[in-house]
Design a protein around this motif. Structure first.
Motif, PDB file in Angstrom:
ATOM      1  N   SER A 200      -7.133  10.391   3.340  1.00 53.58           N
ATOM      2  CA  SER A 200      -6.758   9.421   4.377  1.00 53.58           C
ATOM      3  C   SER A 200      -6.879   7.969   3.931  1.00 53.58           C
ATOM      4  O   SER A 200      -6.917   7.066   4.763  1.00 53.58           O
ATOM      5  CB  SER A 200      -7.590   9.633   5.651  1.00 53.58           C
ATOM      6  OG  SER A 200      -7.396  10.928   6.143  1.00 53.58           O
ATOM      7  N   ARG A 201      -6.954   7.724   2.643  1.00 50.71           N
ATOM      8  CA  ARG A 201      -7.014   6.353   2.123  1.00 50.71           C
ATOM      9  C   ARG A 201      -5.840   6.122   1.184  1.00 50.71           C
ATOM     10  O   ARG A 201      -5.527   6.952   0.339  1.00 50.71           O
ATOM     11  CB  ARG A 201      -8.314   6.106   1.355  1.00 50.71           C
ATOM     12  CG  ARG A 201      -9.571   6.257   2.163  1.00 50.71           C
ATOM     13  CD  ARG A 201      -9.743   5.060   3.086  1.00 50.71           C
ATOM     14  NE  ARG A 201     -10.895   5.197   3.931  1.00 50.71           N
ATOM     15  CZ  ARG A 201     -12.026   4.537   3.748  1.00 50.71           C
ATOM     16  NH1 ARG A 201     -12.150   3.708   2.746  1.00 50.71           N
ATOM     17  NH2 ARG A 201     -13.024   4.710   4.587  1.00 50.71           N
ATOM     18  N   ASP A 202      -5.199   4.979   1.331  1.00 46.61           N
ATOM     19  CA  ASP A 202      -4.062   4.616   0.491  1.00 46.61           C
ATOM     20  C   ASP A 202      -4.547   3.929  -0.784  1.00 46.61           C
ATOM     21  O   ASP A 202      -5.700   3.538  -0.889  1.00 46.61           O
ATOM     22  CB  ASP A 202      -3.143   3.648   1.239  1.00 46.61           C
ATOM     23  CG  ASP A 202      -2.498   4.272   2.465  1.00 46.61           C
ATOM     24  OD1 ASP A 202      -2.430   5.511   2.540  1.00 46.61           O
ATOM     25  OD2 ASP A 202      -2.056   3.509   3.346  1.00 46.61           O
TER      26      ASP A 202
ATOM     27  N   SER B 148      -1.811   7.970  -1.033  1.00 47.01           N
ATOM     28  CA  SER B 148      -2.455   8.437  -2.259  1.00 47.01           C
ATOM     29  C   SER B 148      -1.996   9.860  -2.568  1.00 47.01           C
ATOM     30  O   SER B 148      -2.772  10.812  -2.545  1.00 47.01           O
ATOM     31  CB  SER B 148      -3.973   8.359  -2.102  1.00 47.01           C
ATOM     32  OG  SER B 148      -4.591   8.574  -3.332  1.00 47.01           O
TER      33      SER B 148
ATOM     34  N   ASP C 283      -7.822   1.534  -5.724  1.00 46.42           N
ATOM     35  CA  ASP C 283      -8.079   2.728  -4.913  1.00 46.42           C
ATOM     36  C   ASP C 283      -9.453   2.579  -4.264  1.00 46.42           C
ATOM     37  O   ASP C 283     -10.128   1.577  -4.477  1.00 46.42           O
ATOM     38  CB  ASP C 283      -7.970   4.014  -5.748  1.00 46.42           C
ATOM     39  CG  ASP C 283      -8.989   4.096  -6.866  1.00 46.42           C
ATOM     40  OD1 ASP C 283     -10.194   3.931  -6.591  1.00 46.42           O
ATOM     41  OD2 ASP C 283      -8.598   4.341  -8.015  1.00 46.42           O
ATOM     42  N   THR C 284      -9.863   3.564  -3.481  1.00 41.86           N
ATOM     43  CA  THR C 284     -11.120   3.435  -2.735  1.00 41.86           C
ATOM     44  C   THR C 284     -12.218   4.353  -3.248  1.00 41.86           C
ATOM     45  O   THR C 284     -13.197   4.602  -2.556  1.00 41.86           O
ATOM     46  CB  THR C 284     -10.890   3.697  -1.233  1.00 41.86           C
ATOM     47  OG1 THR C 284     -10.260   4.964  -1.085  1.00 41.86           O
ATOM     48  CG2 THR C 284     -10.032   2.624  -0.617  1.00 41.86           C
TER      49      THR C 284
ATOM     50  N   CYS D 125       0.845  -1.189   0.000  1.00 44.64           N
ATOM     51  CA  CYS D 125       0.000   0.000   0.000  1.00 44.64           C
ATOM     52  C   CYS D 125       0.883   1.243   0.000  1.00 44.64           C
ATOM     53  O   CYS D 125       1.975   1.231   0.593  1.00 44.64           O
ATOM     54  CB  CYS D 125      -0.906   0.016   1.229  1.00 44.64           C
ATOM     55  SG  CYS D 125      -2.231  -1.192   1.135  1.00 44.64           S
TER      56      CYS D 125
END
Length: 162
Positions: free
Chosen positions: A81-83, A31, A103-104, A28
């Motif tokens: 806050s998301r990798d 981002s 990705d998210t 991971c």
């Protein structure tokens, strides 16, 4: 900054059906543009260690595909806050490299491979997936089976280096 790369990289070499030897890099990254650069650098290092040497056509093509997919994850798939996640797998003896970037962000999906729009001559972006389509044997995307987000993947088949 040192020239040493971390040894914490997840690498495995399971033997699959028919004696298929797979090598995997799985990590991971933040981002951010820095995360995308680090992903490309570590993937390039791993390819070299697996016998796809720096300076060869296959290495440069695969590293470019990794760079484009990770940059797209940062630019179009960023959620604070998301990798993003990179999976790189080399399968032997087929000499296939599979790149997966997850990705998210679910609502921003790439066009289908057959529907890639051609950018205008004055456009400053929009060529990344065209490069991926030109360099990869095949590519596509799918929604994550669990949780929000998507995975964009590409496969590159290459000849054994001379």
């Amino acid at each position: 900054m040192t020239s040493q790369l971390p040894s914490l990289i997840s690498t495995s070499q399971p033997v699959g059906p028919g004696g298929d030897l797979s090598r995997t890099f799985d990590m991971c990254f933040t981002s951010t543009p820095r995360g995308a650069r680090l992903a490309r650098r570590l993937a390039a290092h791993r390819l070299d260690a697996w016998g796809v040497p720096y300076g060869t056509g296959p290495h440069e093509s695969i590293a470019l595909v990794v760079g484009e997919l990770t940059a797209n994850a940062v630019r179009h798939g960023h959620v604070p806050s998301r990798d993003f996640h990179l999976l790189l797998r080399v399968s032997e003896p087929a000499r296939t490299v599979r790149i997966e970037v997850t990705d998210t962000r679910t609502e921003r999906t790439p066009p289908e491979p057959a529907m890639l729009p051609a950018p205008g001559s004055q456009d400053t972006g929009g060529r990344g997936l065209l490069l991926v389509a030109a360099l990869a044997t095949r590519w596509g995307w799918h929604l994550r089976p669990t949780g929000p987000g998507k995975t964009v993947w590409a496969e590159c088949v290459f000849a054994t280096p001379a």
